[in-house]
Design a protein around this motif. Structure first.
Motif, PDB file in Angstrom:
ATOM      1  N   ASN A   3      25.916  22.919   8.674  1.00 26.01           N
ATOM      2  CA  ASN A   3      27.182  23.079   7.946  1.00 26.01           C
ATOM      3  C   ASN A   3      28.154  21.961   8.318  1.00 26.01           C
ATOM      4  OD1 ASN A   3      26.952  25.468   6.340  1.00 26.01           O
ATOM      5  ND2 ASN A   3      27.114  26.724   8.178  1.00 26.01           N
ATOM      6  N   SER A  38      25.943  28.194   4.453  1.00 25.94           N
ATOM      7  CA  SER A  38      26.823  28.691   3.389  1.00 25.94           C
ATOM      8  C   SER A  38      28.300  28.599   3.746  1.00 25.94           C
ATOM      9  CB  SER A  38      26.460  30.145   3.066  1.00 25.94           C
ATOM     10  OG  SER A  38      26.415  30.912   4.252  1.00 25.94           O
ATOM     11  N   ALA A  39      28.659  27.647   4.607  1.00 28.23           N
ATOM     12  CA  ALA A  39      30.076  27.462   4.922  1.00 28.23           C
ATOM     13  C   ALA A  39      30.842  26.882   3.741  1.00 28.23           C
ATOM     14  CB  ALA A  39      30.229  26.553   6.137  1.00 28.23           C
ATOM     15  N   GLU A  53      31.987  35.909   1.171  1.00 28.46           N
ATOM     16  CA  GLU A  53      32.809  35.862   2.386  1.00 28.46           C
ATOM     17  C   GLU A  53      32.752  34.536   3.133  1.00 28.46           C
ATOM     18  OE1 GLU A  53      32.054  39.154   5.015  1.00 28.46           O
ATOM     19  OE2 GLU A  53      31.872  40.559   3.358  1.00 28.46           O
ATOM     20  N   ASN A  54      31.608  33.875   3.156  1.00 28.79           N
ATOM     21  CA  ASN A  54      31.448  32.749   4.075  1.00 28.79           C
ATOM     22  C   ASN A  54      32.406  31.588   3.821  1.00 28.79           C
ATOM     23  OD1 ASN A  54      29.452  34.396   5.056  1.00 28.79           O
ATOM     24  ND2 ASN A  54      27.894  32.815   5.160  1.00 28.79           N
ATOM     25  N   ARG A  95      35.979  32.673   4.718  1.00 28.91           N
ATOM     26  CA  ARG A  95      36.254  32.778   6.151  1.00 28.91           C
ATOM     27  C   ARG A  95      36.427  31.400   6.795  1.00 28.91           C
ATOM     28  NH1 ARG A  95      31.837  34.798   7.424  1.00 28.91           N
ATOM     29  NH2 ARG A  95      30.855  32.933   8.288  1.00 28.91           N
ATOM     30  N   VAL A  96      35.516  30.481   6.455  1.00 30.89           N
ATOM     31  CA  VAL A  96      35.537  29.154   7.076  1.00 30.89           C
ATOM     32  C   VAL A  96      36.824  28.411   6.745  1.00 30.89           C
ATOM     33  CG1 VAL A  96      34.453  26.872   7.038  1.00 30.89           C
ATOM     34  CG2 VAL A  96      33.039  28.928   7.205  1.00 30.89           C
ATOM     35  N   HIS A 150      23.989  31.296  -2.771  1.00 29.62           N
ATOM     36  CA  HIS A 150      24.207  32.330  -1.761  1.00 29.62           C
ATOM     37  C   HIS A 150      25.157  33.375  -2.347  1.00 29.62           C
ATOM     38  CE1 HIS A 150      25.604  33.643   2.410  1.00 29.62           C
ATOM     39  NE2 HIS A 150      26.614  34.024   1.651  1.00 29.62           N
ATOM     40  N   LYS A 203      28.572  42.016   8.266  1.00 30.61           N
ATOM     41  CA  LYS A 203      29.803  41.789   7.523  1.00 30.61           C
ATOM     42  C   LYS A 203      29.869  42.762   6.354  1.00 30.61           C
ATOM     43  CE  LYS A 203      27.543  37.759   5.460  1.00 30.61           C
ATOM     44  NZ  LYS A 203      27.641  36.328   5.192  1.00 30.61           N
TER      45      LYS A 203
END
Length: 387
Positions: free
Chosen positions: A78, A118-119, A153-154, A157-158, A223, A278
């Motif tokens: 990532n 998946s960031a 979410e990923n 979140r990042v 994703h 999660k």
């Protein structure tokens, strides 16, 4: 010529063979069947009634990108400083001597699709490769398997932690649309310039990478766990008339009818042998592959290694079978279905004449965890032999 005889052959094609024979020459499957003539000068291996099948295929993992027993030094999946990095290529980050390749190979996993995490909204290109070799270039089947994108979410979140966009699902979808539209315009300008013998647009590495998606040369590898994220991914693919492979598809069983209607290029389910780490995994179940399959959809099963170690791929298929997926379909989910999802079924995924001689022999049925992998061949080379 090498001959394997006395095998219980599951071809993943039209016909299986009890007490069958496989002939291998020059790294390829020459013949498969029963009562084949065995040349006197052939090397012969007696499978002793073992369960012979194609080398298994994990259609979505990150092996070699997050290396075994390492922290930051081995984490190369990532580039989480820019939400749009289509120019990145997995082939440039994979360490082929990572111990996990050897563990996968000895467990009968001979082909994998590995790539970015998946960031990012757009993460870069996946590669499909064999699990045996010293140099990535010699292991690769397809260096441009798919373009990784991520919903849910990923990315939120990042980039929320960095106080930048995307921090909502709206922004993730908008960013993806923006760059697909830019890529579409870039391709159109290139084509117009070529047609009219005019100056081409200035080189843009991101647009060059995304142009393969716009031209339908490669699919998006999306994703998406939650049902709404899956449907957003499909919505965007339709808007731009591009191919899409749904990755994870954790809540796919909740919208099986819609998936059947939309008919994505591929559905790759997993990692199901994991905890609900999660919120978007709250409906995680091994019933998903069965429900999707019974709805008439082809399903591949993945480990998402290192989330689940690659060598446990057949266990994931076994648990899907326990929860309702037909046994042979569960085997297909880690062989020919995975190969078709990755566009490499012309080479791997079944025991058929002309395909790569990637072969696994178990002492008994692979879904019985007491049975062991006794023999592994990849590209016609024996890498494990306990007969």
């Amino acid at each position: 010529m090498l001959i394997i005889k006395n095998a219980n052959i599951h071809t993943m094609a039209k016909e299986n063979f009890d007490n069958g024979v496989v002939a291998i020459e020059d790294g390829k499957i020459l013949l498969v069947g029963k009562d084949l003539n065995i040349p006197e000068d052939a090397q012969v291996i007696d499978a002793q009634g073992g369960f012979l099948m194609p080398g298994m295929i994990d259609a979505h993992c990150h092996v070699g990108m997050w290396e075994n027993a390492m922290g930051f030094e081995g984490a190369d999946g990532n580039e989480a400083v820019d939400p749009v990095t289509p120019q990145l290529r997995a082939i440039d980050a994979i360490n082929p001597v990572d111990k996990c390749f050897k563990e996968a190979l000895e467990a009968g996993i001979t082909t994998v699709a590995t790539g970015p995490g998946s960031a990012n909204v757009i993460g870069g290109t996946f590669v499909t490769m064999k699990t045996h070799g010293r140099r990535v270039d010699d292991m690769v089947i397809d260096p441009y398997t798919a373009m990784k994108v991520a919903f849910g979410e990923n990315p939120k979140r990042v980039y929320n932690s960095q106080k930048k966009s995307p921090s909502t699902r709206m922004a993730t979808a908008a960013i993806l649309r923006e760059y697909l539209m830019k890529a579409k315009m870039y391709v159109e300008k290139q084509e117009k310039a070529l047609e009219n013998n005019e100056k081409a647009p200035d080189f843009d590495m991101k647009m060059e990478a995304l142009s393969k998606v716009i031209k339908r040369e490669i699919p998006l590898k999306a994703h998406a766990h939650r049902a709404d994220d899956i449907l957003t991914a499909l919505r965007i693919s339709k808007e731009f008339n591009i191919e899409i492979s749904l990755e994870h598809c954790t809540e796919g069983h909740l919208i099986a009818d819609f998936l059947k209607e939309e008919s994505p290029k591929a559905i790759i389910v997993g990692p199901t042998l994991s905890d609900r780490s999660k919120i978007e995994l709250q409906n995680l179940t091994f019933e998903t592959p069965s429900i999707l399959n019974k709805a008439g959809l082809k399903v591949a099963i993945m480990t998402d290694h290192p989330v689940i170690p690659l060598q446990y791929l057949p266990i994931c298929a076994a648990l899907a079978s326990r929860e309702g997926m037909e046994e042979e379909e569960a085997l297909r989910s880690i062989t020919i279905n995975a190969a078709e999802a990755l566009n490499v079924a012309h080479r791997v995924g079944s025991i058929e004449t002309g395909k790569d001689a990637d072969i696994v022999i178990y002492s008994g049925h692979p879904f019985d965890l007491r049975n062991k992998v006794k023999f592994v061949m990849i590209n016609g080379e024996i890498v494990k032999n306990q007969f």
